[in-house]
Scaffold this active site. Structure first.
Site, PDB file in Angstrom:
ATOM      1  N   THR A  17       0.831  -1.214   0.000  1.00 22.38           N
ATOM      2  CA  THR A  17       0.000   0.000   0.000  1.00 22.38           C
ATOM      3  C   THR A  17       0.864   1.262   0.000  1.00 22.38           C
ATOM      4  OG1 THR A  17      -0.072  -0.016   2.415  1.00 22.38           O
ATOM      5  CG2 THR A  17      -1.880  -1.128   1.274  1.00 22.38           C
ATOM      6  N   LEU A  71      -0.382   4.885   0.959  1.00 21.04           N
ATOM      7  CA  LEU A  71      -1.730   4.815   1.524  1.00 21.04           C
ATOM      8  C   LEU A  71      -1.653   4.028   2.826  1.00 21.04           C
ATOM      9  CD1 LEU A  71      -3.776   3.869  -1.677  1.00 21.04           C
ATOM     10  CD2 LEU A  71      -3.607   6.121  -0.608  1.00 21.04           C
ATOM     11  N   HIS A  96       9.857   2.228  17.966  1.00 24.05           N
ATOM     12  CA  HIS A  96       9.128   0.999  17.650  1.00 24.05           C
ATOM     13  C   HIS A  96       9.125   0.070  18.849  1.00 24.05           C
ATOM     14  CE1 HIS A  96      12.646  -1.764  16.547  1.00 24.05           C
ATOM     15  NE2 HIS A  96      13.237  -0.593  16.412  1.00 24.05           N
ATOM     16  N   ASP A 120      17.655  -3.293  20.866  1.00 25.70           N
ATOM     17  CA  ASP A 120      16.858  -2.850  19.708  1.00 25.70           C
ATOM     18  C   ASP A 120      15.516  -3.545  19.729  1.00 25.70           C
ATOM     19  OD1 ASP A 120      15.856  -2.049  17.288  1.00 25.70           O
ATOM     20  OD2 ASP A 120      17.353  -3.086  16.073  1.00 25.70           O
ATOM     21  N   GLU A 169       8.417  -2.125  12.821  1.00 25.80           N
ATOM     22  CA  GLU A 169       9.523  -1.312  12.284  1.00 25.80           C
ATOM     23  C   GLU A 169      10.558  -2.187  11.624  1.00 25.80           C
ATOM     24  OE1 GLU A 169      13.574   0.829  12.771  1.00 25.80           O
ATOM     25  OE2 GLU A 169      12.924  -1.155  13.353  1.00 25.80           O
ATOM     26  N   GLU A 229       2.838   3.979   8.137  1.00 32.78           N
ATOM     27  CA  GLU A 229       1.380   3.934   7.950  1.00 32.78           C
ATOM     28  C   GLU A 229       0.691   5.061   8.717  1.00 32.78           C
ATOM     29  OE1 GLU A 229       0.274   1.835   5.539  1.00 32.78           O
ATOM     30  OE2 GLU A 229       2.435   1.531   5.440  1.00 32.78           O
ATOM     31  N   GLU A 258       1.028   8.139   6.797  1.00 39.69           N
ATOM     32  CA  GLU A 258       0.194   8.078   5.594  1.00 39.69           C
ATOM     33  C   GLU A 258      -1.279   8.287   5.925  1.00 39.69           C
ATOM     34  OE1 GLU A 258       3.189   5.141   3.059  1.00 39.69           O
ATOM     35  OE2 GLU A 258       1.361   4.320   3.935  1.00 39.69           O
ATOM     36  N   ASP A 311      15.205   5.174  19.350  1.00 38.83           N
ATOM     37  CA  ASP A 311      15.041   3.757  19.033  1.00 38.83           C
ATOM     38  C   ASP A 311      16.000   3.008  19.976  1.00 38.83           C
ATOM     39  OD1 ASP A 311      15.157   1.206  17.888  1.00 38.83           O
ATOM     40  OD2 ASP A 311      15.175   1.919  15.823  1.00 38.83           O
ATOM     41  N   HIS A 335      20.138  -7.765  16.380  1.00 41.38           N
ATOM     42  CA  HIS A 335      19.242  -8.627  15.598  1.00 41.38           C
ATOM     43  C   HIS A 335      19.508 -10.126  15.794  1.00 41.38           C
ATOM     44  CE1 HIS A 335      17.683  -5.435  12.481  1.00 41.38           C
ATOM     45  NE2 HIS A 335      17.627  -5.006  13.725  1.00 41.38           N
TER      46      HIS A 335
END
Lengths: 732, 732
Positions: free
Chosen positions: A261, A264, A371, A381, A419, A428, A431, A448, A548
């Site tokens: 999207t 949008l 996030h 993180d 995120e 989003e 948007e 973050d 990560h």
């Protein structure tokens, strides 16, 4: 009679005086000053700031982090849902919560490995007999790694697929790396092993596919991440370094926001583009692995020695590959086999939103966000940042609930979802509410990863925000020192400013590394990203080594990153101080001349890099120089006007006018037409900064004919946008 | 002693009382109410409006028009320069001028005929002997037509070229017209004669070229313009109708704004695209002619009878062409020859700008504008509007200079240049100051041709502005009647509103017919276009018949259009009243529920036209319906909130918040991505209205596969943009 007269006069005089005093002070005038007149001119209360800073507590920060990292909380998993509930509980707390808090769902396109068919990386001989299989899970050192919810390492958005081929080593997977290999090797049908860094994750595979490569492995090079250390005894749990089996997960995509999207908000009813139309994701399977497995593969490779800069800390000389393994290896003639089972799903991802309503200008927003989702436990993180956000909201919420404080402007807190898959929740959000946010938002503060390490503050920001970050950091003590965060920072990273002399170096928000991207690049909202960071003289680590992986846990964070949580506290105090100043200042603490100084600096770089080459093609940079000069002059004028105004005595509408000029300055650099195909990056002050760093830029100059090149188009837009921004300094 | 005591007490009591009174009333409290508190809550002063309306004078209007139309003033000619000086003189007048006034130049791309080599249209036989030549100039009836500065009729932006071919008659030059001809005729190498109307000027030639046609003539059909009258004795100077030799000039381009600098202000340093990259102009030569000459050509045509709807009032049955002329004609076997010498030049075109600074909210702008340039003398187009603007500025300027009034918000007057060539002055203005204007502009009022005729008011506007136009028009007497402009208007053009019953019909600003286009479609600023118009039951005229000809003169206007200048006055009063209300109202007189009613109306049309066809393709319109419903509900809530507020007692910042919500409502419908290739038309409330009228719309549905069609893309954007706009009704 004289006495009586005197007495009468005296009585009268006393009574008159009393009357005057009563009349003046005790009786409310019908047309008395309404309360809001005083409220409207109130400025930051320094005693509130002091109190706020004092209450930010290391124990609370530690307990926040402990709670947030109990279980893995990858986006949309049960662990993520648990953090949604936790955030809501905290923000709806009757004693320390916010005015209100709620969740907002978006239906977003995510990519996951298959629990029942894990991704496999193996070496198979010509008869398809498996000779070696890479680990599917990281090694367990602490109970955290045993949690069944620890997701298998994978490359999100890598397509599923079953490919095999001879192995080559392709360094960082840059175009230039593949081009070098391609000079001597036929890459068609090969598998490339690359190391993290130097190029975007997805681009390593996108670039590879252009050379006929059919699959890509990505590993963490210990030279880049562990300062060369590779043994188990030297890595976590014995140090902060990455264990041999640790694998960096990540999202392999270029564009931010939900991929189906674009531009949008991903609501139920939103039109979704066909999957085939998604751009920026790997066209061939990709999979990350640990350096223990990478060593098995790289050290068996045949072929020429790789160039010096391609070498690393694994226990061999890195070769390019025959393609394939050397004849003396047990892997001789074998292929590397990638069997990838990733699947894409539409899932509801939640942002948790909370607000403190402003008292005087409720329709002006200061947004503070981070996030919430992680790849595994995500202690650093993002939970180090979320712990900070929760501690800030606890202290501010308490002051509000106790009636001791209410900000002048509204504060919006955002705990963004998904995120890690590409800044989805924040994108989003921008948007969905794009006009409202761009009209009303004063600034966005992103924290973050709050603590990468505990040496020094690091801040990247729009140049307009430099001064408020400086002000805030001067009021906070730097942990482990006798000096302020500001002075400590200046020692680690500084530059010489024409206006101020030596000052800490504030980075520019050029990339899309965290949730500031949509606010800064898409909406042009003055943004900043704040954290505590390394002493760069002490480590080469690309980022903190457990990044990560399944080792980014509370144990890791509280043992190796910030045991006393004092760096967390320093970030909470600095970012929180910035937040309160942005929310409470009568006049927004943004500085146009600082902006002009940065533009000048970027222009200088562009002139050095390009002026001569351009002149040779008959293209002049003079108009751009004139525009920047004009910007500087009008900025100085506005600064003078502000300095000469007694704002507390002005009408609130006059102050509002100046504040709107300051608030909207960054917005004036939005230019959706400079790069229509990269609409998400509309913020073009950054263009001037780009030459050295980004290919959406002046760098393309040489690819095109003079006078009709995108360069001239871009320079013309830069000129126009700078002139456009000038008007922000002009009144009426 | 008692007496003394009593005297003392009495003295004391009196003194105390006097003291209290003095203290309360006579001594200024240190914290007394600042003046701006009262100023900030001041609303429209109806007595000022009455005074303003009374002073707008028909004699002044007449003299303004006389002065403005002394000589032809086509853009950038000496006549145009003279009007620049005149406007500046008026706006800088010490007694009746504005706070300040200045000129702003743009360097723009214009197209002119060649004075020394006039364009020629002729009929030539196979031996190239000229058998007939069309007039090069219109016939002289009054001294005005003799002025050497009367520009030869031409099609601006038609390329120069020398083409000849057999003639065909192509009605209005629509695609469907050429398709019909193409069924039976080989159009390759032919010249088409078309009539004005039904299709854009440029499109008549662009469409033609697709069929191999090499040149296009365009004439004014007396059926469309003169209610069928064709003889000299029935036309000007004997009536308002167009004489047989009259030719409508015009700009033959599709896009508005300077053609070489799309979306950038055309300053000296601006990058200009290569001429070859210009789109939307004729690829083949085009030339307009009068109906006297058209008759000579059409009535000699061979071939089948043209369809009934293609017939007109010339003295013959219109035929399609052989191609070419009939064998019985002296033109038998002859070609039509177009010899066009137009040249393009970069010229400096001036906007004249003037301002009245606002007292309370100087950073809020009400913009009032009209173009200044004409094709010839331009008495009606545009000077009738400029005469009105000058009379409004005279009366307002006088009140300001006398210290009797200063608007709450700033008023900007714009006298735009080069509108006739494609709304260039206004478009460049919006491109140069786009952020400042879109952040600060409350509304744009356009009065171009102020009086087409004197029957009734006509207004097109954003739905938000309907109510203020109604309020203003109810306070003005309609000339020649005993009723108000509002009541008179309602008799001529009305609709039934679900909220109000029968009300005058306010049109929507869908097109790009005048300078409102850049404000409405590019910047999303609430705009309106106001004029006095025909009794449609009395004439079929496409527009007033002297439009764009050498007969649009002071004599024509004052003899046939508005002899008493009372319609000019009615427009000045209505538009001026709207202007003052927008500038002075404490709360902006915009109505969100009216907006919702219009959205509902457009949605109804779209549902009727498309829902069934869409359902057959599995596409639902329900989300769009839900979005419009949500818009309506939240609009009603905001209206209630406004109604229930005692704004005069509120803080100015609370009022400002509501005003910003109202001001920015139209802006929330901007969506640069709905049609990226038509960036100038970003205002997408209009999309819902489009289905019936515009091909950038739902009409394209059938050209594309379901689910992946631009239609779904557009509907999704409409949904998103409507939701986005909803947030404008929500506080904080």
């Amino acid at each position: 009679m004289l006495k009586e007269v005197l007495l009468g006069v005296l009585t009268g005089a006393v009574a008159l005086t009393i009357g005057i005093l009563l009349g003046h002070f005790a009786i409310d005038k019908g047309s008395s000053v309404p309360d809001w007149v005083r409220d409207a001119s109130r400025d930051v209360d320094e005693s509130i700031i002091e109190k706020f800073l004092a209450e930010l507590d290391t124990n609370q920060l530690r307990e926040n982090l402990r709670e947030l990292t109990k279980v893995p909380h990858m986006a949309t998993t049960p662990g993520d849902e648990a953090t949604v509930d936790f955030m809501l509980k905290r923000w709806q707390d009757p004693n320390t919560g916010l005015d209100s808090a709620w969740r907002e769902n978006y239906k977003v396109y995510l990519s996951f490995p298959n629990k029942t068919s894990p991704n496999k990386v193996s070496v198979v001989d010509p008869a398809n007999t498996v000779q070696f299989t890479a680990r599917e899970r990281e090694k367990v050192y602490k109970p955290d790694q045993e949690d069944p919810e620890v997701v298998q390492p994978y490359a999100a958005y890598s397509p599923a697929g079953n490919v095999k081929g001879k192995l080559v080593y392709a360094n960082q997977g840059k175009m230039s790396d593949y081009e070098l290999l391609n000079r001597t090797l036929d890459l068609t049908g090969t598998i490339a092993i690359t190391r993290y860094g130097g190029e975007g994750r997805s681009k390593k595979a996108i670039n590879a596919a252009k050379f006929g490569i059919v699959g890509v492995l990505v590993y963490t090079e210990p030279y880049d991440m562990n300062d060369g250390l590779v043994s188990e005894s030297e890595t976590y749990p014995h140090s902060w370094y990455l264990p041999p089996s640790g694998v960096e997960r990540g999202s392999y995509n270029i564009d931010f926001g939900d991929l189906l999207t674009p531009y949008l908000a991903a609501k139920d009813d939103t039109y979704r583009i066909p999957k085939e139309d998604i751009t920026g994701i790997p066209p061939i399977p990709a999979q990350p692995i640990g350096f223990e497995d990478a060593e098995r593969l790289i050290c068996e490779l045949d072929g020429d020695d790789a160039p010096n800069e391609w070498q690393g800390s694994l226990n061999c000389t890195y070769k390019l590959g025959g393609p394939g393994f050397k004849s003396t290896s047990t892997f001789n003639n074998s292929n590397v086999h990638l069997d990838i089972y990733n699947t894409e799903r539409l899932e509801y991802s939640a942002n948790v939103m909370g607000i403190i309503r402003g008292s005087v200008e409720p329709d002006r927003y200061v947004i503070y966000g981070n996030h919430r989702d992680s790849w595994v436990h995500g202690a650093i993180d993002p939970s180090s940042g979320t712990a900070v956000m929760l501690e800030i909201t606890r202290v501010l919420g308490k002051m509000v609930k106790e009636g001791k404080w209410r900000p002048r402007r509204s504060i919006i807190f955002g705990s963004w979802g998904a995120e890690e898959f590409g800044l989805i929740g924040s994108a989003e959000y921008t948007e969905e509410y794009f006009s409202k946010l761009s009209e009303r938002t004063v600034a966005y503060i992103n924290v973050d990863i709050s603590v990468f390490a505990n040496a020094t503050l690091r801040a990247s920001a729009s140049p307009a925000a430099q001064s408020v970050i400086f002000t805030a950091s001067k009021q906070v003590k730097a942990p482990g020192t006798t000096t302020t965060v500001y002075e400590n920072w200046k020692q680690y990273s500084n530059r010489t400013s024409p206006n101020y002399g030596i000052i800490p170096n504030v980075g520019f928000l050029t990339g899309a590394g965290s949730d500031y991207a949509a606010f800064m690049h898409y909406l042009g909202i003055t943004s900043m990203d704040i954290s505590y960071f390394y002493d760069r003289s002490k480590t080469r680590a690309r980022i903190y080594p457990a990044y990560h992986t399944a080792y980014d846990t509370f144990d890791y964070a509280s043992t190796y990153i910030d045991p006393g949580f004092t760096s967390h506290q320093a970030v909470a105090r600095t970012a929180g101080n910035v937040l309160v100043r942005l929310a409470d200042s009568l006049l927004l603490p943004f500085n146009c001349s600082d902006y002009a100084e940065s533009l000048d600096q970027y222009l200088g770089q562009a002139v050095t890099a390009f002026e001569e080459k351009l002149a040779a093609k008959g293209i002049s940079m003079e108009p751009l120089k004139k525009a920047v000069q004009l910007f500087r002059d009008t900025a100085a004028k506005l600064d003078r006007l502000i300095r000469d105004s007694d704002l507390a005595k002005e009408t609130p509408l006059k102050v509002r006018q100046m504040n709107d000029q300051l608030m909207l300055l960054d917005r004036a650099f939005l230019d959706p037409l400079a790069f229509p195909e990269q609409y998400g990056f509309r913020y073009e002050a950054v263009l001037l900064k780009h030459p050295a760093t980004n290919d959406r830029s002046l760098m393309n100059l040489n690819r095109h004919p003079p006078n009709h090149s995108p360069f001239v188009h871009v320079m013309s837009h830069l000129f126009a946008i700078t002139c456009n921004a000038v008007w922000h300094h002009t009144g009426m």
